[in-house]
Design an enzyme around this catalytic site. Structure first.
Site, PDB file in Angstrom:
ATOM      1  N   ASP A   1      83.440 -41.922 105.837  1.00 46.52           N
ATOM      2  CA  ASP A   1      83.076 -40.596 105.534  1.00 46.52           C
ATOM      3  C   ASP A   1      83.144 -39.732 106.880  1.00 46.52           C
ATOM      4  O   ASP A   1      83.202 -40.115 107.969  1.00 46.52           O
ATOM      5  CB  ASP A   1      81.753 -40.535 105.040  1.00 46.52           C
ATOM      6  CG  ASP A   1      81.320 -39.430 104.188  1.00 46.52           C
ATOM      7  OD1 ASP A   1      81.550 -39.550 102.872  1.00 46.52           O
ATOM      8  OD2 ASP A   1      81.442 -38.187 104.422  1.00 46.52           O
TER       9      ASP A   1
ATOM     10  N   ASN B   1      86.859 -36.120  80.055  1.00 47.68           N
ATOM     11  CA  ASN B   1      86.067 -35.083  80.397  1.00 47.68           C
ATOM     12  C   ASN B   1      85.991 -33.930  79.315  1.00 47.68           C
ATOM     13  O   ASN B   1      84.736 -33.644  78.935  1.00 47.68           O
ATOM     14  CB  ASN B   1      85.680 -34.660  81.818  1.00 47.68           C
ATOM     15  CG  ASN B   1      85.185 -35.711  82.874  1.00 47.68           C
ATOM     16  OD1 ASN B   1      84.715 -36.769  82.258  1.00 47.68           O
ATOM     17  ND2 ASN B   1      85.297 -35.474  84.124  1.00 47.68           N
TER      18      ASN B   1
ATOM     19  N   GLY C   1      70.945 -30.405  73.989  1.00 45.18           N
ATOM     20  CA  GLY C   1      70.129 -30.133  74.899  1.00 45.18           C
ATOM     21  C   GLY C   1      70.274 -28.909  75.822  1.00 45.18           C
ATOM     22  O   GLY C   1      70.660 -28.095  75.015  1.00 45.18           O
TER      23      GLY C   1
ATOM     24  N   CYS D   1      80.888 -32.440  87.539  1.00 42.45           N
ATOM     25  CA  CYS D   1      82.131 -32.708  87.034  1.00 42.45           C
ATOM     26  C   CYS D   1      82.368 -32.001  85.815  1.00 42.45           C
ATOM     27  O   CYS D   1      83.410 -31.241  85.458  1.00 42.45           O
ATOM     28  CB  CYS D   1      82.412 -34.246  86.858  1.00 42.45           C
ATOM     29  SG  CYS D   1      82.552 -35.185  88.421  1.00 42.45           S
TER      30      CYS D   1
ATOM     31  N   ARG E   1      73.638 -30.916  91.213  1.00 39.76           N
ATOM     32  CA  ARG E   1      74.638 -29.945  91.242  1.00 39.76           C
ATOM     33  C   ARG E   1      75.203 -29.574  89.826  1.00 39.76           C
ATOM     34  O   ARG E   1      75.033 -30.249  88.637  1.00 39.76           O
ATOM     35  CB  ARG E   1      76.043 -30.812  91.765  1.00 39.76           C
ATOM     36  CG  ARG E   1      75.964 -30.958  93.156  1.00 39.76           C
ATOM     37  CD  ARG E   1      77.062 -31.728  93.596  1.00 39.76           C
ATOM     38  NE  ARG E   1      77.182 -33.194  93.210  1.00 39.76           N
ATOM     39  CZ  ARG E   1      78.074 -34.068  93.509  1.00 39.76           C
ATOM     40  NH1 ARG E   1      79.056 -33.633  94.255  1.00 39.76           N
ATOM     41  NH2 ARG E   1      78.014 -35.317  93.298  1.00 39.76           N
TER      42      ARG E   1
HETATM   43  P1  NAD Z   1      80.544 -36.415  96.489  1.00 36.99           P
HETATM   44  O1  NAD Z   1      80.605 -35.255  97.137  1.00 36.99           O
HETATM   45  O2  NAD Z   1      79.284 -37.185  96.281  1.00 36.99           O
HETATM   46  O3  NAD Z   1      81.339 -37.285  97.898  1.00 36.99           O
HETATM   47  C1  NAD Z   1      82.337 -37.048  98.425  1.00 36.99           C
HETATM   48  C2  NAD Z   1      82.267 -37.517  99.822  1.00 36.99           C
HETATM   49  O4  NAD Z   1      83.572 -37.252 100.500  1.00 36.99           O
HETATM   50  C3  NAD Z   1      81.250 -36.786 100.871  1.00 36.99           C
HETATM   51  O5  NAD Z   1      80.415 -37.712 101.427  1.00 36.99           O
HETATM   52  C4  NAD Z   1      82.049 -36.121 101.823  1.00 36.99           C
HETATM   53  O6  NAD Z   1      81.353 -36.035 103.305  1.00 36.99           O
HETATM   54  C5  NAD Z   1      83.254 -36.989 101.910  1.00 36.99           C
HETATM   55  N1  NAD Z   1      84.330 -36.573 102.587  1.00 36.99           N
HETATM   56  C6  NAD Z   1      84.914 -35.125 102.470  1.00 36.99           C
HETATM   57  N2  NAD Z   1      86.053 -35.125 103.049  1.00 36.99           N
HETATM   58  C7  NAD Z   1      86.356 -36.344 103.741  1.00 36.99           C
HETATM   59  C8  NAD Z   1      87.483 -36.829 104.657  1.00 36.99           C
HETATM   60  N3  NAD Z   1      88.539 -36.026 105.230  1.00 36.99           N
HETATM   61  N4  NAD Z   1      87.324 -38.064 105.067  1.00 36.99           N
HETATM   62  C9  NAD Z   1      86.014 -38.799 104.765  1.00 36.99           C
HETATM   63  N5  NAD Z   1      85.146 -38.401 103.821  1.00 36.99           N
HETATM   64  C10 NAD Z   1      85.206 -37.213 103.452  1.00 36.99           C
HETATM   65  O7  NAD Z   1      81.702 -36.566  95.500  1.00 36.99           O
HETATM   66  P2  NAD Z   1      81.848 -37.373  94.125  1.00 36.99           P
HETATM   67  O8  NAD Z   1      80.653 -37.091  93.137  1.00 36.99           O
HETATM   68  O9  NAD Z   1      81.910 -38.843  94.641  1.00 36.99           O
HETATM   69  O10 NAD Z   1      83.133 -36.904  93.591  1.00 36.99           O
HETATM   70  C11 NAD Z   1      84.509 -37.339  94.373  1.00 36.99           C
HETATM   71  C12 NAD Z   1      85.641 -36.992  93.181  1.00 36.99           C
HETATM   72  O11 NAD Z   1      85.478 -38.099  92.275  1.00 36.99           O
HETATM   73  C13 NAD Z   1      85.684 -35.793  92.687  1.00 36.99           C
HETATM   74  O12 NAD Z   1      87.218 -35.323  92.370  1.00 36.99           O
HETATM   75  C14 NAD Z   1      85.047 -35.963  91.367  1.00 36.99           C
HETATM   76  O13 NAD Z   1      85.649 -34.965  90.588  1.00 36.99           O
HETATM   77  C15 NAD Z   1      85.618 -37.469  90.970  1.00 36.99           C
HETATM   78  N6  NAD Z   1      84.554 -38.068  89.915  1.00 36.99           N
HETATM   79  C16 NAD Z   1      83.279 -37.920  90.259  1.00 36.99           C
HETATM   80  C17 NAD Z   1      82.370 -38.731  89.356  1.00 36.99           C
HETATM   81  C18 NAD Z   1      80.859 -38.493  89.545  1.00 36.99           C
HETATM   82  O14 NAD Z   1      80.082 -39.126  88.730  1.00 36.99           O
HETATM   83  N7  NAD Z   1      80.300 -37.827  90.377  1.00 36.99           N
HETATM   84  C19 NAD Z   1      83.008 -39.309  88.499  1.00 36.99           C
HETATM   85  C20 NAD Z   1      84.411 -39.775  88.256  1.00 36.99           C
HETATM   86  C21 NAD Z   1      85.118 -38.714  89.275  1.00 36.99           C
HETATM   87  C1  UGA Z   2      80.769 -37.389  83.347  1.00 34.94           C
HETATM   88  C2  UGA Z   2      81.363 -38.401  82.401  1.00 34.94           C
HETATM   89  O1  UGA Z   2      80.447 -38.742  81.332  1.00 34.94           O
HETATM   90  C3  UGA Z   2      82.010 -39.408  83.175  1.00 34.94           C
HETATM   91  O2  UGA Z   2      83.002 -40.215  82.414  1.00 34.94           O
HETATM   92  C4  UGA Z   2      82.988 -38.976  84.343  1.00 34.94           C
HETATM   93  O3  UGA Z   2      83.383 -39.965  85.137  1.00 34.94           O
HETATM   94  C5  UGA Z   2      82.068 -38.020  85.097  1.00 34.94           C
HETATM   95  O4  UGA Z   2      81.641 -36.949  84.307  1.00 34.94           O
HETATM   96  C6  UGA Z   2      83.193 -37.406  86.103  1.00 34.94           C
HETATM   97  O5  UGA Z   2      84.176 -37.118  85.888  1.00 34.94           O
HETATM   98  O6  UGA Z   2      82.563 -37.216  87.015  1.00 34.94           O
HETATM   99  P1  UGA Z   2      78.437 -37.437  84.410  1.00 34.94           P
HETATM  100  O7  UGA Z   2      78.950 -36.232  85.138  1.00 34.94           O
HETATM  101  O8  UGA Z   2      77.686 -38.314  85.402  1.00 34.94           O
HETATM  102  O9  UGA Z   2      79.523 -38.104  83.877  1.00 34.94           O
HETATM  103  O10 UGA Z   2      77.465 -37.123  83.407  1.00 34.94           O
HETATM  104  P2  UGA Z   2      77.335 -37.536  81.655  1.00 34.94           P
HETATM  105  O11 UGA Z   2      76.577 -38.740  81.477  1.00 34.94           O
HETATM  106  O12 UGA Z   2      78.540 -37.215  81.325  1.00 34.94           O
HETATM  107  O13 UGA Z   2      76.414 -36.050  81.327  1.00 34.94           O
HETATM  108  C7  UGA Z   2      76.960 -34.650  81.750  1.00 34.94           C
HETATM  109  C8  UGA Z   2      76.058 -33.637  81.344  1.00 34.94           C
HETATM  110  O14 UGA Z   2      75.935 -33.865  79.817  1.00 34.94           O
HETATM  111  C9  UGA Z   2      74.672 -33.993  81.657  1.00 34.94           C
HETATM  112  O15 UGA Z   2      74.028 -32.510  82.040  1.00 34.94           O
HETATM  113  C10 UGA Z   2      73.903 -34.508  80.189  1.00 34.94           C
HETATM  114  O16 UGA Z   2      72.506 -34.214  80.262  1.00 34.94           O
HETATM  115  C11 UGA Z   2      74.774 -33.614  79.219  1.00 34.94           C
HETATM  116  N1  UGA Z   2      74.638 -34.466  77.772  1.00 34.94           N
HETATM  117  C12 UGA Z   2      75.341 -35.512  77.814  1.00 34.94           C
HETATM  118  C13 UGA Z   2      74.229 -33.777  76.905  1.00 34.94           C
HETATM  119  O17 UGA Z   2      73.765 -32.995  76.847  1.00 34.94           O
HETATM  120  N2  UGA Z   2      74.315 -34.491  75.716  1.00 34.94           N
HETATM  121  C14 UGA Z   2      74.830 -35.954  75.745  1.00 34.94           C
HETATM  122  O18 UGA Z   2      74.668 -36.535  74.630  1.00 34.94           O
HETATM  123  C15 UGA Z   2      75.413 -36.290  76.849  1.00 34.94           C
END
Ligand code: NAD
Ligand code: UGA
Length: 422
Positions: free
Chosen positions: A31, A204, A249, A256, A324
């Protein structure tokens, strides 16, 4: 077992690193955030995520998990480099690829020959090609392997996925990526890169559509006097519909669903298709924040000017500390704009967030409040002492934006109760 570099130690990167190490691989997670890496090296996990700390400690103790500052330092011996960096929303709604490009630029010159770079971040269609261009390496293949984990159950979801999607034109690279998931039982779908990238956005977007649909049905229920809980129960037994993601809700939030729905509209627009259905999904969601704020105003007697409102829940959903794009914060700001004095509590939030300074306990925020709004579905809220809450409030009134609480029990204690669609 493989040597894997994971770039980014956030929700996805840290989970990916800890789980691959748990599966037996040698993982180096990088990171740019030095403080975060220092914390992780001490075995401390900076996010609330069930089971993650145990896996990080296991990896550190067994020597299969390392943390380094800077992507370049993870690259030299990596057979696979997973990109798990942010893809935030740009000004026009599209996904900003600058973090992906920066990470690819850093690892490009350091990767060994025959390495596979894997996009796990959510990236627009065509990004696999973008990463190939930035890497500038003929001897390195780029593969798409989108992630479907949910925050709050990230470790469980990573190790027990509904499916694994791999997008690659190179069959042998796809097989190499699939082999990393040794011990994980799930269907593996191998596609071309644009299809894999589209699967992630479409999934999504579909989940977001279900939520907006049920929130719209809840509005109909409010208007006609039906109970959305029963309506959803009756719908869900139809196996073509199912029970999942049909909880009404305060609107969907998080890092995301909001950004990915907007990005999909933008992706479709640039390809010449106006995705009006998805625009509707987003606009129903925006309306939902307003609808909940209006319920609180109505419960307060028609005006929020100078009115004390207690709020339980600030995170975008329960079992996470992530705020977020939290619907709760959007609603708090709508209430404050109308003159309400908001006092908030959240079990996972201790410091100020979005202009709110949370209290340390759920009761103190109710002191003198005219309305209590429940905005996140934390289980803890169900088991509080509601006689005490009633005694503290100006009068016992609840807007339950998650349909979480036991309505008859509250009404027996003298509360006026309003939920969503019931
Ligand atoms: P996050 O903000 O929690 O983490 C990203 C990390 O990357 C941070 O700690 C940041 O400091 C680091 N970073 C940035 N630039 C960097 C670099 N050049 N080298 C090394 N580290 C670096 O983000 P996240 O929630 O983990 O999401 C990452 C990606 O995954 C996004 O595209 C998101 O859409 C996708 N995604 C997120 C979720 C989720 O539930 N949060 C689920 C599926 C997919
Ligand atoms: C969501 C997807 O569920 C994951 O599959 C995906 O990988 C992720 O986004 C991503 O791409 O980052 P997440 O953001 O962790 O996951 O949260 P969810 O559980 O999907 O909830 C999203 C929002 O919808 C929340 O605000 C939750 O409260 C709301 N929600 C969810 C409802 O209002 N009703 C429901 O029945 C379900």
């Amino acid at each position: 077992m493989a040597e894997i570099a994971v770039i980014g130690a956030g929700y996805v990167g840290l989970t990916t690193a800890a789980c691959f190490s748990h599966l037996g691989h040698d993982v180096t997670c990088a990171d740019i955030d030095e403080a975060r890496i220092a914390q992780l090296l001490r075995g401390e996990v900076p996010i609330v995520e069930a089971g993650l700390e145990a896996l990080v400690r296991e990896g550190l103790e067994e020597g299969r998990l390392r943390f380094v500052v800077g992507a370049a330092n993870a690259a030299p011996s990596a057979e696979f480099a997973y990109l798990c960096v942010p893809t935030p929303q740009d000004d026009d709604g599209s996904a900003d690829l600058s973090y992906i490009e920066a990470a690819a630029r850093e690892i490009g010159p350091r990767l060994p020959s025959e390495a596979v770079v894997v996009n796990k971040s959510t990236v627009p269609v065509g990004s696999t090609r973008v990463v190939e261009r930035v890497l500038g390496r003929d001897d390195v293949v780029v593969v798409s392997n989108p992630e479907f984990l949910r925050e709050g159950s990230a470790v469980h979801d990573f190790l027990n996925p509904d499916r694994i999607v791999i997008g690659s034109d190179d069959q042998s690279a796809a097989v190499r990526v699939a082999s990393l998931y040794i011990g994980v039982t799930a269907p593996i779908i191998v596609t071309d890169p644009p299809s894999a990238e589209t699967i992630k956005y479409a999934s999504n977007a579909f989940l977001a559509a279900k939520i907006s649909f049920v929130n719209a049905i809840a509005a109909v229920c409010d208007a006609v006097g039906a109970d959305v809980k029963d309506v959803v129960l009756g719908m869900g037994y139809d196996t073509r519909i199912g029970h999942e993601f049909l909880k009404p809700g305060p609107g969907f939030g998080g890092s995301c669903l909001p950004k990915d729905t907007r990005a999909l509209v933008q992706i479709a627009d640039s390809a010449g298709y106006s995705f009006d259905l998805m625009r509707g999904v987003i606009s129903v969601n925006e309306d939902q924040f307003q609808r909940v704020a209006a319920k609180v105003r109505q419960m307060a007697g028609g005006s929020l000017d100078g009115v004390k409102v207690a709020v339980w829940g600030l995170t975008f959903k329960a079992r996470t500390d992530d705020t977020r794009e939290s619907p709760a914060l959007r609603i708090v700001s709508l209430l404050a704009d109308q003159g309400a004095e908001v006092q908030a509590y959240d079990p996972a939030i201790k410091g100020p967030v979005g202009g709110v300074v949370p209290a340390n306990d759920p009761y103190s925020v109710c002191d003198g409040a005219r309305v209590l709004a429940v905005l996140t579905e934390w289980d803890d809220f169900r088991w509080l002492d509601f006689d005490k809450v009633a005694g503290l409030m100006e009068a016992p009134r609840i807007v339950d934006a998650r349909n979480l609480l036991d309505r008859p029990a509250l009404e027996r204690r003298g509360f006026t109760y309003v939920g969503i669609g019931r």
